[in-house]
Motif scaffolding. Structure first.
Motif, PDB file in Angstrom:
ATOM      1  N   ILE A  80       0.835  -1.204   0.000  1.00  0.00           N
ATOM      2  CA  ILE A  80       0.000   0.000   0.000  1.00  0.00           C
ATOM      3  C   ILE A  80       0.866   1.249   0.000  1.00  0.00           C
ATOM      4  O   ILE A  80       0.633   2.199  -0.743  1.00  0.00           O
ATOM      5  CB  ILE A  80      -0.929  -0.001   1.233  1.00  0.00           C
ATOM      6  CG1 ILE A  80      -1.814  -1.239   1.235  1.00  0.00           C
ATOM      7  CG2 ILE A  80      -1.772   1.274   1.281  1.00  0.00           C
ATOM      8  CD1 ILE A  80      -2.506  -1.497   2.561  1.00  0.00           C
ATOM      9  N   GLU A 114      -2.634   5.991   6.187  1.00  0.00           N
ATOM     10  CA  GLU A 114      -3.249   5.238   5.099  1.00  0.00           C
ATOM     11  C   GLU A 114      -4.583   4.588   5.478  1.00  0.00           C
ATOM     12  O   GLU A 114      -5.292   4.074   4.602  1.00  0.00           O
ATOM     13  CB  GLU A 114      -2.291   4.140   4.622  1.00  0.00           C
ATOM     14  CG  GLU A 114      -1.010   4.660   3.997  1.00  0.00           C
ATOM     15  CD  GLU A 114      -1.250   5.398   2.680  1.00  0.00           C
ATOM     16  OE1 GLU A 114      -2.253   5.095   2.004  1.00  0.00           O
ATOM     17  OE2 GLU A 114      -0.437   6.267   2.332  1.00  0.00           O
ATOM     18  N   SER A 140      -7.869   5.304   3.403  1.00  0.00           N
ATOM     19  CA  SER A 140      -7.957   4.655   2.086  1.00  0.00           C
ATOM     20  C   SER A 140      -8.159   3.149   2.216  1.00  0.00           C
ATOM     21  O   SER A 140      -8.793   2.521   1.354  1.00  0.00           O
ATOM     22  CB  SER A 140      -6.698   4.948   1.259  1.00  0.00           C
ATOM     23  OG  SER A 140      -5.561   4.301   1.812  1.00  0.00           O
ATOM     24  N   ILE A 141      -7.633   2.563   3.274  1.00  0.00           N
ATOM     25  CA  ILE A 141      -7.842   1.134   3.503  1.00  0.00           C
ATOM     26  C   ILE A 141      -9.309   0.867   3.844  1.00  0.00           C
ATOM     27  O   ILE A 141      -9.921  -0.075   3.334  1.00  0.00           O
ATOM     28  CB  ILE A 141      -6.932   0.623   4.635  1.00  0.00           C
ATOM     29  CG1 ILE A 141      -5.455   0.779   4.243  1.00  0.00           C
ATOM     30  CG2 ILE A 141      -7.235  -0.840   4.949  1.00  0.00           C
ATOM     31  CD1 ILE A 141      -4.496   0.496   5.384  1.00  0.00           C
ATOM     32  N   ALA A 182      -7.414   1.699  -1.098  1.00  0.00           N
ATOM     33  CA  ALA A 182      -6.041   1.191  -0.938  1.00  0.00           C
ATOM     34  C   ALA A 182      -5.862  -0.113  -1.701  1.00  0.00           C
ATOM     35  O   ALA A 182      -4.772  -0.391  -2.219  1.00  0.00           O
ATOM     36  CB  ALA A 182      -5.724   0.996   0.540  1.00  0.00           C
TER      37      ALA A 182
END
Length: 365
Positions: free
Chosen positions: A193, A224, A227-228, A233
């Motif tokens: 990622i 992050e 986005s995960i 992601a």
């Protein structure tokens, strides 16, 4: 009630107890009220606690979209010199933060049916691992709807395996980093990622570098996570180039011995890499005034490469400028700055040399 029994009560759950706790009405109502996505965190050593702390802090923010629903860690084990049975550092940290003990799971193996049943009951959307120390089977990976994400202390696909930091230092790298990647059944081979690079000082030891990398990994994870959690992601994650993969196998105690036939830089890097555990050891002979020899085993704690070896010191162990200078392969020399004799405390080179009382040292390896 003795401490071992208390620990068993706190940390060892059967499937009925764990599942009941996971699906208790209070937990369900809290989740419904917050509408936060449930995450499960897996980690064990102290560096993992840093990541868990970051998740706790981020989840408590007013705009947070997730909550830590459960924690999975290694079972209580005998630790420290007192050999007392203690929970893992992650479990202790979670309890200190007021996390419910009934939501801390400690399976011997992550594939145990009772544990997996409890995990399914939590309906986690995401699992996050950071130095958990247990193999995750396919039936585990199939549970979280968004998958499982791992913090790995290397720039993947480099140094896949159990000892990435130690093996990188042993190789003398000048740059490493931390990667955030989806977990697949193949060893550390999932899509990446994001990653962060870090320069490596030629004196840093493995335990300190490990702390730095997981601290950076915690920041990377929090950055992050949005986005995960929204699924983007998974789209942006880049597959690893398997042709560039290197392995970082688990270190064994047998590797701790130093051979002074190798060049000084090789030995220095090994001392840095194996600091903490298993450490590095060397055998030397102590020669008294009558020429009698006795063997000692030293744990070599801190070293540096000797930049300029005087011609008269190429073939003998000497003491110079606060260091025990040991000749090595390729006409190089290693400056030993700290040592430890069996059963003794770590001492500086000067104290060790003075303790010889004029006796000479000879290399045995």
């Amino acid at each position: 009630m003795n401490s071992s029994l208390m620990l068993r009560r706190f940390f060892c759950f059967n499937s009925a107890t764990a599942a009941g706790a996971a699906t208790s009405s209070s937990t369900t109502s809290a989740s419904a009220a917050s509408k936060k996505k449930p995450l499960v965190f897996l980690g064990s050593p102290q560096v993992s606690a840093t990541v868990l702390d970051g998740l706790f802090s981020a989840s408590s923010a007013p705009n947070s979209s997730f909550e830590v629903a459960a924690i999975v860690t290694q079972p209580p084990a005998r630790r420290d010199r007192g050999r007392k049975v203690l929970p893992s550092p992650v479990a202790l940290h979670a309890l200190d933060r007021g996390f419910p003990s009934e939501l801390i799971f400690t399976p011997e193996r992550a594939g145990e049916d009772s544990f997996l049943s409890s995990l399914r009951a939590l309906q986690p959307e995401l699992c996050i691992t950071a130095a958990y120390g247990n193999i995750l089977p396919t039936k585990f990976l199939n549970i979280p709807t968004l998958g499982t994400v791992n913090i790995h202390p290397s720039l993947l696909p480099l140094y896949r395996g159990a000892a990435p930091v130690q093996r990188a230092l042993q190789d003398g790298v000048t740059e490493t980093g931390v990667s955030l990647a989806f977990t697949v059944r193949a060893l550390d081979a999932g899509p990446v990622i994001a990653s962060e690079k870090m320069e490596v000082d030629d004196h840093i030891k493995a335990p300190d570098l490990l702390v730095m990398l997981f601290s950076e990994g915690s920041k990377l994870l929090i950055r992050e996570l949005p986005s995960i959690l929204d699924g983007s992601a998974r789209v942006k994650a880049k597959p690893q180039d398997d042709s560039k993969a290197t392995l970082a196998p688990k270190i064994t105690p047998e590797e701790s011995w130093l051979s002074f036939a190798q060049e000084a830089i090789v030995l220095h890097n090994k001392v840095r890499a194996f600091a903490g555990w298993p450490g590095t050891r060397a055998k030397m002979a102590v020669i008294d005034d009558n020429g009698h020899e006795s063997t000692i085993e030293l744990k070599i704690i801190t070293t540096r490469v000797c930049s300029n070896v005087p011609a008269n010191e190429v073939n003998s162990i000497t003491f110079r400028k606060g260091a025990v200078v040991v000749p090595c392969g390729g006409s190089t020399a290693l400056e030993v700055l700290e040592v430890q004799l069996p059963g003794k405390k770590v001492v500086g080179a000067a104290a060790f040399w003075n303790g010889l009382r004029g006796q000479k040292l000879k290399m045995l390896q």
